[in-house]
Scaffold this motif. Structure first.
Motif, PDB file in Angstrom:
ATOM      1  N   GLU A  50     -10.086   3.300  -9.194  1.00  0.00           N
ATOM      2  CA  GLU A  50     -10.099   4.873  -8.656  1.00  0.00           C
ATOM      3  C   GLU A  50     -10.671   5.669 -10.027  1.00  0.00           C
ATOM      4  O   GLU A  50     -11.110   6.754  -9.517  1.00  0.00           O
ATOM      5  CB  GLU A  50      -8.723   5.305  -8.119  1.00  0.00           C
ATOM      6  N   ARG A  79       0.703  -1.352   0.115  1.00  0.00           N
ATOM      7  CA  ARG A  79      -0.075  -0.081  -0.048  1.00  0.00           C
ATOM      8  C   ARG A  79       0.899   1.438  -0.088  1.00  0.00           C
ATOM      9  O   ARG A  79       0.467   2.220  -0.687  1.00  0.00           O
ATOM     10  CB  ARG A  79      -1.017  -0.080   1.408  1.00  0.00           C
ATOM     11  N   LEU A 115      -6.523  -1.305  -9.099  1.00  0.00           N
ATOM     12  CA  LEU A 115      -6.669  -0.259  -8.164  1.00  0.00           C
ATOM     13  C   LEU A 115      -6.828   0.951  -9.157  1.00  0.00           C
ATOM     14  O   LEU A 115      -7.733   1.847  -8.732  1.00  0.00           O
ATOM     15  CB  LEU A 115      -5.504  -0.086  -7.309  1.00  0.00           C
TER      16      LEU A 115
END
Lengths: 107, 244
Positions: free
Chosen positions: A104, A82, A100
């Motif tokens: 987003e 992360r 990801l």
């Protein structure tokens, strides 16, 4: 008992060696994390289980350490991944998808 | 002239290295302890009552050096705090204070933290029985606090309490050492407390108590170091609000 313990220790060492090889061979941070955490989780657990077989007096401690590794290793590796992603470390050029990022972008 | 001196020094060094070469070929592995090691192993059970000879050496035979070590750690923590207060940008703040570490670390860290503190306390308390002691145990406790900081709770760090704990632990170490003046030897850091039963938790006289002090001191110092490094200036308890 001895044979089972030896086999488990050998198997665990093999996983640890593969994990070390993966750290050297993988192209970027995220792939290296796969090798460096998944393989070593299984490898360390297997070695500990094997040593519990070989030395039954240590079995309680070995099981406790296995539980700790099962909890701590995923947490730490997800946190490393992360923070690497947040720090903007790029994916290897050969990567084909970034779930990801697309997630987003969709939000 | 300088070149000549350098050449002479270099030549002397090379000669010294060459003179060491024969030793490589007739080196023998020692088969017995040297006199100091054998004497300490012989002596430590009765003099210190500690099952862990390393701890007996660290706390009793060279207790004054350990006091010095703790002081060195204090000075380095002070240095880090002074240097960190000079950071004028918000790099560290944006890295730590404004980020909660994500869902997994939030809950996983909270689950693991008490157990990490427990293991740290165990290692401190068993310093005279098993490998470990005040230094590694204190580091473990500070690690558990570092997980809290990673989850974005550094603003709640009680700096005043930490510095009081740290000073009290240092005074406790010196006070326990001063108990040595009560004994017959009249010297600092002599183990005058009752030795207790060998291999039990409350044995070895003042060794577990001194290691507890070292553990508290190391834990509070390292906690201060990591929290100071991760807090931006002006971020601490609002008292330096006027400074930009």
């Amino acid at each position: 008992m001895t044979i089972a313990g030896n086999v488990l220790v050998l198997l665990g060492s093999a996983f640890l060696v593969l994990g070390g090889l993966g750290l050297l061979r993988m192209p970027d941070v995220y792939n290296r994390l796969q090798a460096g955490t998944k393989a070593t989780t299984l490898g360390a657990m297997s070695v500990l289980l094997g040593s519990a077989f070989l030395a039954p007096g240590l079995a309680t401690k070995a099981v406790l350490v296995i539980v700790f590794i099962a909890l701590a290793n995923p947490i730490s590796s997800s946190t490393i991944a992360r923070s690497a992603y947040k720090a903007g470390i790029p994916l290897a050029p050969v990567s084909v998808r970034d779930d990801l990022k697309s997630k987003e972008a969709a939000e | 002239m300088r070149k000549l001196t350098g050449l002479l020094l270099m030549g002397g060094f090379v000669l010294y290295l060459v003179s060491l070469v024969p030793g490589l070929f007739n080196a023998t592995t020692p088969t017995a302890l040297d006199s100091v090691g054998a004497a300490i192993i012989e002596d430590s059970r009765t003099t210190s009552g500690s099952a862990n000879v390393v701890t007996a050496i660290v706390v009793q035979y060279r207790g004054l050096d350990t006091l010095g070590e703790v002081t060195v750690l204090f000075v380095s923590a002070l240095g880090v705090a002074i240097l960190a207060s000079g950071f004028r940008d918000d790099v560290f703040r944006s890295m730590f204070a404004d980020d909660d570490g994500g869902f997994i670390l939030q809950y996983g860290g909270r689950l693991l933290m008490p157990f990490i503190v427990l293991v740290g306390v165990y290692i401190v308390a068993h310093g005279h029985l098993s490998p470990g002691g005040g230094f590694p145990g204190g580091v473990l406790i500070a690690t558990a606090v570092f997980i809290l900081i990673l989850t974005g709770q550094s603003a709640r760090m009680p700096h005043r309490l930490l510095s009081i704990l740290e000073g009290a632990a240092g005074l406790g170490f010196i006070g326990l050492g001063a108990l040595g003046f009560l004994g017959s030897e009249l010297s600092f850091l002599t183990n005058t407390l009752p030795k207790g039963e060998y291999l039990t938790l409350l044995s070895a006289g003042f060794i577990p108590f001194i290691y507890a002090m070292v553990g508290i001191k190391v834990a509070s110092e390292l906690t201060t170091v990591v929290s100071v490094l991760t807090e931006a200036p002006g971020h601490e308890s609002g008292k330096e609000e006027g400074r930009s």
